[in-house]
Design an enzyme around this catalytic site. Sequence first.
Site, PDB file in Angstrom:
ATOM      1  N   VAL A   4      57.691  42.571  21.460  1.00 15.10           N
ATOM      2  CA  VAL A   4      57.355  42.717  20.032  1.00 15.10           C
ATOM      3  C   VAL A   4      56.552  43.983  19.730  1.00 15.10           C
ATOM      4  CG1 VAL A   4      57.460  40.243  19.552  1.00 15.10           C
ATOM      5  CG2 VAL A   4      55.257  41.279  20.150  1.00 15.10           C
TER       6      VAL A   4
ATOM      7  N   TYR B 115      41.524  43.431  25.314  1.00 15.36           N
ATOM      8  CA  TYR B 115      41.966  42.190  24.665  1.00 15.36           C
ATOM      9  C   TYR B 115      41.146  41.949  23.392  1.00 15.36           C
ATOM     10  CZ  TYR B 115      43.203  37.169  24.359  1.00 15.36           C
ATOM     11  OH  TYR B 115      43.643  35.933  23.963  1.00 15.36           O
TER      12      TYR B 115
ATOM     13  N   GLY C 199      55.433  31.407  27.068  1.00 11.06           N
ATOM     14  CA  GLY C 199      54.088  31.280  27.623  1.00 11.06           C
ATOM     15  C   GLY C 199      53.551  29.863  27.506  1.00 11.06           C
TER      16      GLY C 199
ATOM     17  N   SER D 150      50.903  37.585  23.980  1.00  8.30           N
ATOM     18  CA  SER D 150      49.813  38.418  24.522  1.00  8.30           C
ATOM     19  C   SER D 150      49.440  37.911  25.903  1.00  8.30           C
ATOM     20  CB  SER D 150      48.561  38.340  23.645  1.00  8.30           C
ATOM     21  OG  SER D 150      47.525  39.119  24.230  1.00  8.30           O
TER      22      SER D 150
ATOM     23  N   ASN E  12      54.177  45.132  13.725  1.00 10.50           N
ATOM     24  CA  ASN E  12      55.617  44.887  13.586  1.00 10.50           C
ATOM     25  C   ASN E  12      55.894  43.517  12.973  1.00 10.50           C
ATOM     26  OD1 ASN E  12      56.412  47.333  14.662  1.00 10.50           O
ATOM     27  ND2 ASN E  12      56.516  46.549  16.767  1.00 10.50           N
TER      28      ASN E  12
ATOM     29  N   ASN F 100      58.826  38.833  26.069  1.00  7.09           N
ATOM     30  CA  ASN F 100      59.296  39.898  26.976  1.00  7.09           C
ATOM     31  C   ASN F 100      59.177  39.474  28.437  1.00  7.09           C
ATOM     32  OD1 ASN F 100      56.603  40.078  27.520  1.00  7.09           O
ATOM     33  ND2 ASN F 100      56.376  42.230  26.964  1.00  7.09           N
TER      34      ASN F 100
ATOM     35  N   ARG G 285      42.516  32.031  35.554  1.00  8.42           N
ATOM     36  CA  ARG G 285      41.620  31.234  34.712  1.00  8.42           C
ATOM     37  C   ARG G 285      41.004  30.129  35.554  1.00  8.42           C
ATOM     38  NH1 ARG G 285      41.323  31.433  29.602  1.00  8.42           N
ATOM     39  NH2 ARG G 285      42.372  33.177  28.624  1.00  8.42           N
TER      40      ARG G 285
HETATM   41  N1  UDP Z   1      35.457  31.363  36.678  1.00  6.81           N
HETATM   42  C1  UDP Z   1      34.975  30.891  37.876  1.00  6.81           C
HETATM   43  N2  UDP Z   1      35.824  30.836  38.951  1.00  6.81           N
HETATM   44  C2  UDP Z   1      37.132  31.214  38.885  1.00  6.81           C
HETATM   45  C3  UDP Z   1      37.629  31.678  37.643  1.00  6.81           C
HETATM   46  C4  UDP Z   1      36.754  31.745  36.563  1.00  6.81           C
HETATM   47  O1  UDP Z   1      33.786  30.534  37.999  1.00  6.81           O
HETATM   48  O2  UDP Z   1      37.833  31.137  39.935  1.00  6.81           O
HETATM   49  C5  UDP Z   1      34.532  31.414  35.530  1.00  6.81           C
HETATM   50  C6  UDP Z   1      34.546  32.735  34.762  1.00  6.81           C
HETATM   51  O3  UDP Z   1      33.631  33.656  35.342  1.00  6.81           O
HETATM   52  C7  UDP Z   1      34.114  32.283  33.390  1.00  6.81           C
HETATM   53  C8  UDP Z   1      34.682  30.866  33.262  1.00  6.81           C
HETATM   54  O4  UDP Z   1      34.962  30.437  34.591  1.00  6.81           O
HETATM   55  O5  UDP Z   1      32.719  32.231  33.281  1.00  6.81           O
HETATM   56  C9  UDP Z   1      35.963  30.786  32.441  1.00  6.81           C
HETATM   57  O6  UDP Z   1      36.830  31.761  32.913  1.00  6.81           O
HETATM   58  P1  UDP Z   1      38.318  31.932  32.386  1.00  6.81           P
HETATM   59  O7  UDP Z   1      38.877  33.143  33.044  1.00  6.81           O
HETATM   60  O8  UDP Z   1      39.046  30.658  32.557  1.00  6.81           O
HETATM   61  O9  UDP Z   1      38.168  32.145  30.814  1.00  6.81           O
HETATM   62  P2  UDP Z   1      37.207  33.031  29.887  1.00  6.81           P
HETATM   63  O10 UDP Z   1      36.170  33.752  30.715  1.00  6.81           O
HETATM   64  O11 UDP Z   1      38.127  33.965  29.190  1.00  6.81           O
HETATM   65  O12 UDP Z   1      36.600  32.026  28.999  1.00  6.81           O
END
Ligand code: UDP
Length: 324
Positions: free
Chosen positions: A60, A148, A13, A78, A102, A35, A189
């Site tokens: 795992v 999560y 990852g 994860s 584990n 995995n 993300r």
């Molecule tokens: N986000 C966004 N546009 C995207 C993807 C995510 O505005 O295309 C926003 C999401 O709603 C969040 C922030 O960016 O408020 C960070 O999101 P990410 O999924 O990266 O991580 P996490 O929410 O777990 O911090």
Amino acid sequence: MSNKRVLITGAAGFLGSHLCDRFIKEGYDVVGMDNLITGDLRNIEHLMKLKEFEFYHHDVSKFVFVPGRIDYILHFASPASPIDYLKIPIQTLKVGSLGTHNLLGFAKAKNARILVASTSEVYGDPNVHPQTEDYWGNVNPIGPRGVYDEAKRFQEAITMAYHTYHKLETRIVRIFNTYGPRMRLNDGRVLPAFIGQALRGEDLTVFGDGSQTRSFCYVDDLIEGIYRLLMSDYAYPVNIGNPAEITIREFGEEIIKLTGTSQELICKPLPQDDPKQRRPDITKAREILGWEPKISRAEGLKLTYDYFKSLPSEELYKTAHRFE
Ligand code: UDP
């Protein structure tokens, strides 16, 4: 005496592969385990030919065994993005709970020290800002992120139980938003989403009004913090992240500038339970580990953008999630 030997789960990852690189560089023998549900062998391809590196294709959540000595274990297996939890919620729960159990049992059998990857998600949508380690969090157990968040909270609980009851040497890192090369372009993300959109000539999708905040840490800084925590004697959770906080809208504007795209920010609905604000209080990391981030967002984003630009262009169009 032979080299010390470390087991890294989630080795293929984003973070796992950077950890493998670091421990190889430090002179360890590294056993990588994955995995490959969300990991990608290309992240560790360059290590496969080394005699100091071995790879086990293993889940795992099932009984873990590796023959020979193991001195340290880093549990980084994860799924770790909101899209992943939605697509594979049961595996997410299992790897944080059964997988951690584990690995704790395996650590005990090998008399090894274990560091588990926890997350700022244990704070949920936080009412305390910035987040200190003694804040207990505000988590919705049955929301989309619950699989999560609760798995990671259980992971911390069982890790502390092994520490107090079995006297196992344990470490817990609470990782805040981290970015850098080897993030999956389509993991949903915000950083790979924005850079992917810029490179494809699409508008950048801001969820909600973009006033929610995050604090982004470059991967090399994070790895340094984790390395120091593992080598410390501190068994309680430590936040590792970069306190430089920014709204998602401003972050989108930075990506537009960096990439030079002529596209714009557009708004999409805010996902359920999306935390409104997030910033680590890193006082503990500073005091106990002598650690703080060194790489500015401008520097880190440039390195990350260069990585995404260097990928074969067909990668950019693999927008479907891996489970579709
Ligand atoms: N986000 C966004 N546009 C995207 C993807 C995510 O505005 O295309 C926003 C999401 O709603 C969040 C922030 O960016 O408020 C960070 O999101 P990410 O999924 O990266 O991580 P996490 O929410 O777990 O911090």
